[in-house]
Design an enzyme around this catalytic site. Structure first.
Site, PDB file in Angstrom:
ATOM      1  N   LYS A  66       1.044  -1.060   0.135  1.00 35.31           N
ATOM      2  CA  LYS A  66       0.233   0.211   0.001  1.00 35.31           C
ATOM      3  C   LYS A  66       0.611   1.274  -0.173  1.00 35.31           C
ATOM      4  O   LYS A  66       0.532   2.069  -0.559  1.00 35.31           O
ATOM      5  CB  LYS A  66      -1.156  -0.077   1.209  1.00 35.31           C
ATOM      6  CG  LYS A  66      -2.259  -0.736   1.235  1.00 35.31           C
ATOM      7  CD  LYS A  66      -2.735  -0.866   2.361  1.00 35.31           C
ATOM      8  CE  LYS A  66      -4.020  -2.319   2.198  1.00 35.31           C
ATOM      9  NZ  LYS A  66      -5.521  -1.377   3.387  1.00 35.31           N
ATOM     10  N   ASP A 103     -10.030   2.858   2.418  1.00 36.88           N
ATOM     11  CA  ASP A 103     -10.926   2.134   3.247  1.00 36.88           C
ATOM     12  C   ASP A 103     -11.274   3.432   4.722  1.00 36.88           C
ATOM     13  O   ASP A 103     -12.649   2.683   5.460  1.00 36.88           O
ATOM     14  CB  ASP A 103      -9.739   1.411   3.977  1.00 36.88           C
ATOM     15  CG  ASP A 103      -9.064   0.294   4.034  1.00 36.88           C
ATOM     16  OD1 ASP A 103      -9.725  -0.604   3.013  1.00 36.88           O
ATOM     17  OD2 ASP A 103      -7.347   0.107   3.354  1.00 36.88           O
TER      18      ASP A 103
HETATM   19  P1  NAP Z   1      -1.202  -4.450  10.168  1.00 34.52           P
HETATM   20  O1  NAP Z   1      -0.585  -3.635   9.524  1.00 34.52           O
HETATM   21  O2  NAP Z   1      -0.284  -5.806   9.514  1.00 34.52           O
HETATM   22  O3  NAP Z   1      -1.000  -4.194  11.354  1.00 34.52           O
HETATM   23  C1  NAP Z   1      -1.309  -5.204  12.036  1.00 34.52           C
HETATM   24  C2  NAP Z   1      -2.174  -4.220  13.792  1.00 34.52           C
HETATM   25  O4  NAP Z   1      -2.323  -5.985  14.482  1.00 34.52           O
HETATM   26  C3  NAP Z   1      -1.223  -3.480  14.780  1.00 34.52           C
HETATM   27  O5  NAP Z   1      -1.112  -2.648  15.725  1.00 34.52           O
HETATM   28  C4  NAP Z   1       0.108  -4.863  15.527  1.00 34.52           C
HETATM   29  O6  NAP Z   1       0.054  -4.565  16.851  1.00 34.52           O
HETATM   30  C5  NAP Z   1      -1.771  -5.882  15.627  1.00 34.52           C
HETATM   31  N1  NAP Z   1      -1.563  -6.978  16.173  1.00 34.52           N
HETATM   32  C6  NAP Z   1      -1.121  -8.164  15.657  1.00 34.52           C
HETATM   33  N2  NAP Z   1      -1.081  -9.103  16.688  1.00 34.52           N
HETATM   34  C7  NAP Z   1      -1.732  -8.386  17.669  1.00 34.52           C
HETATM   35  C8  NAP Z   1      -1.795  -9.369  19.249  1.00 34.52           C
HETATM   36  N3  NAP Z   1      -1.554 -10.687  19.048  1.00 34.52           N
HETATM   37  N4  NAP Z   1      -1.723  -8.676  19.941  1.00 34.52           N
HETATM   38  C9  NAP Z   1      -1.719  -7.591  19.938  1.00 34.52           C
HETATM   39  N5  NAP Z   1      -2.015  -6.825  18.323  1.00 34.52           N
HETATM   40  C10 NAP Z   1      -1.627  -7.580  17.507  1.00 34.52           C
HETATM   41  O7  NAP Z   1      -2.170  -4.733   9.754  1.00 34.52           O
HETATM   42  P2  NAP Z   1      -3.688  -3.870   8.601  1.00 34.52           P
HETATM   43  O8  NAP Z   1      -3.727  -4.030   7.496  1.00 34.52           O
HETATM   44  O9  NAP Z   1      -4.090  -2.740   9.936  1.00 34.52           O
HETATM   45  O10 NAP Z   1      -4.888  -4.780   9.789  1.00 34.52           O
HETATM   46  C11 NAP Z   1      -5.361  -5.012  10.857  1.00 34.52           C
HETATM   47  C12 NAP Z   1      -6.789  -5.774  10.145  1.00 34.52           C
HETATM   48  O11 NAP Z   1      -7.808  -5.141   9.671  1.00 34.52           O
HETATM   49  C13 NAP Z   1      -6.932  -7.035   9.916  1.00 34.52           C
HETATM   50  O12 NAP Z   1      -7.343  -8.049  10.164  1.00 34.52           O
HETATM   51  C14 NAP Z   1      -7.999  -6.790   8.302  1.00 34.52           C
HETATM   52  O13 NAP Z   1      -8.128  -7.663   7.740  1.00 34.52           O
HETATM   53  C15 NAP Z   1      -8.303  -5.703   8.793  1.00 34.52           C
HETATM   54  N6  NAP Z   1      -9.028  -5.172   7.626  1.00 34.52           N
HETATM   55  C16 NAP Z   1      -9.974  -4.910   6.992  1.00 34.52           C
HETATM   56  C17 NAP Z   1     -10.624  -4.312   6.559  1.00 34.52           C
HETATM   57  C18 NAP Z   1     -12.008  -4.609   6.159  1.00 34.52           C
HETATM   58  O14 NAP Z   1     -12.247  -3.644   5.088  1.00 34.52           O
HETATM   59  N7  NAP Z   1     -13.310  -4.710   6.648  1.00 34.52           N
HETATM   60  C19 NAP Z   1      -9.774  -3.336   5.638  1.00 34.52           C
HETATM   61  C20 NAP Z   1      -8.104  -3.290   6.019  1.00 34.52           C
HETATM   62  C21 NAP Z   1      -7.844  -4.204   6.616  1.00 34.52           C
HETATM   63  P3  NAP Z   1       2.432  -3.987  16.562  1.00 34.52           P
HETATM   64  O15 NAP Z   1       1.502  -3.153  15.961  1.00 34.52           O
HETATM   65  O16 NAP Z   1       2.131  -4.193  18.379  1.00 34.52           O
HETATM   66  O17 NAP Z   1       3.009  -4.906  15.966  1.00 34.52           O
END
Ligand code: NAP
Length: 285
Positions: A66, A103
């Site tokens: 992204k 988003d």
């Molecule tokens: P990302 O950039 O990889 O960020 C992951 C986040 O999750 C970080 O804040 C990370 O914290 C946290 N995390 C991971 N494992 C954890 C744990 N065990 N305990 C606490 N925090 C944890 O991912 P992203 O792109 O933001 O996506 C996040 C979620 O949103 C995903 O599930 C994705 O499928 C969903 N999403 C949904 C949509 C939709 O349209 N519904 C759109 C976009 C994303 P740290 O910084 O401490 O690692």
């Protein structure tokens, strides 16, 4: 000529976007196809350059590209610049590429639906500080929330998010550590609690202490596979309004489709098309 959109990412585990966009092309009577391209990083500039050619409508972009794709576009819209991520690219008539982020409006549509009210004036707490959380926080600040608390496992990432977004209107994000006293205090007065981490999808458990939420609060989990995460189950058991990320997924896709084709109003078609996948993730195979 068949009009093309390609989704760039790695890995590409899900077909939800392809199913939604192909159904929308059919319903709109457009000879178009949405293809999945799982690429290594070195292949991304070539794939972006190809999308400048005739026949292309644009690109979808997912993790981990992204930011990279934003740097390869001719221009990036102000919202996407502020969020620091492009999740779709629109090809102009002249082959120029514009990076956009759908988003944030997608989240707003989903969140206001579960909240049953506008985000304006609400107290919101977000768990997470990754790419999705930045779009969520930006949408909240732009909508004029009264208070926004961002709790992250790695607090430095929450601090970086707050510093990057700054104040929009009169509100700025307050960064805290997930599970801290500050996070618990924010949860205790929240109108809306949002999970924007991968917890519930990848890791078991829940990020929001549901028992601390006020009785009238709503819970929004961006995760949509599984359809009911432990967080949503706990919220519903408490009688709170709760929704997963499927409406955000559909709303962001419909917004992108409109930008590519000029055809709006495709959310219903997309919802019907993706319903079997959302109901049974095993149907993806
Ligand atoms: P990302 O950039 O990889 O960020 C992951 C986040 O999750 C970080 O804040 C990370 O914290 C946290 N995390 C991971 N494992 C954890 C744990 N065990 N305990 C606490 N925090 C944890 O991912 P992203 O792109 O933001 O996506 C996040 C979620 O949103 C995903 O599930 C994705 O499928 C969903 N999403 C949904 C949509 C939709 O349209 N519904 C759109 C976009 C994303 P740290 O910084 O401490 O690692």
């Amino acid at each position: 000529m068949t009009r093309l959109v390609a989704l760039l990412g790695k890995p590409l585990r899900r077909r939800h976007s392809q199913v939604m966009h192909d159904a929308a092309f059919d319903a709109a009577g457009i000879d178009g196809r949405y293809v999945l391209r799982e690429l290594d990083e070195v292949e991304v500039p070539g794939a972006v350059a190809e999308a400048r050619g005739p026949g292309w409508l644009g690109l979808g972009v997912t993790a981990p590209y992204k930011r990279l794709v934003a740097s390869l576009c001719d221009e990036v819209e102000a919202d996407a610049q502020a969020i620091g991520a492009v999740n779709n690219v629109v090809r102009g008539e002249d082959g120029r590429l514009t990076g956009i982020n759908t988003d944030a409006p997608g989240f707003r549509a989903g969140a206001e639906s579960v909240l049953g009210a506008p985000l304006r004036g609400a107290e919101v707490v977000i768990a997470g500080a990754g790419g999705a959380a930045r779009a969520v926080a930006y949408a909240c600040l732009r909508a004029g929330v009264a208070r926004l608390t961002v709790g992250n496992r790695t607090p430095e990432a929450a601090e970086a998010l707050a510093a990057q977004l700054g104040a929009i209107g009169v509100t700025r994000a307050e960064p805290v550590a997930l599970g801290s006293d500050g996070f618990a205090r924010a949860v205790a007065t929240a109108d809306l609690a949002v999970n924007a981490t991968t917890v519930g999808m990848v890791d078991p458990g829940a990020t929001i202490p549901v028992g601390l939420l006020p009785a009238g609060a709503a819970v929004f989990d961006l995760v949509y596979v599984p359809a009911e995460t432990p967080l949503l189950r706990a919220a519903r058991e408490r009688g709170l309004r709760a929704a997963n990320g499927s409406e955000m997924l559909i709303a962001q896709a419909a917004a992108a489709f409109e930008r590519w084709t000029g055809v709006g109003g495709m959310a219903g078609v997309m919802r019907d098309a993706v319903a079997p996948l959302l109901a049974d993730p095993g149907a993806e195979a």
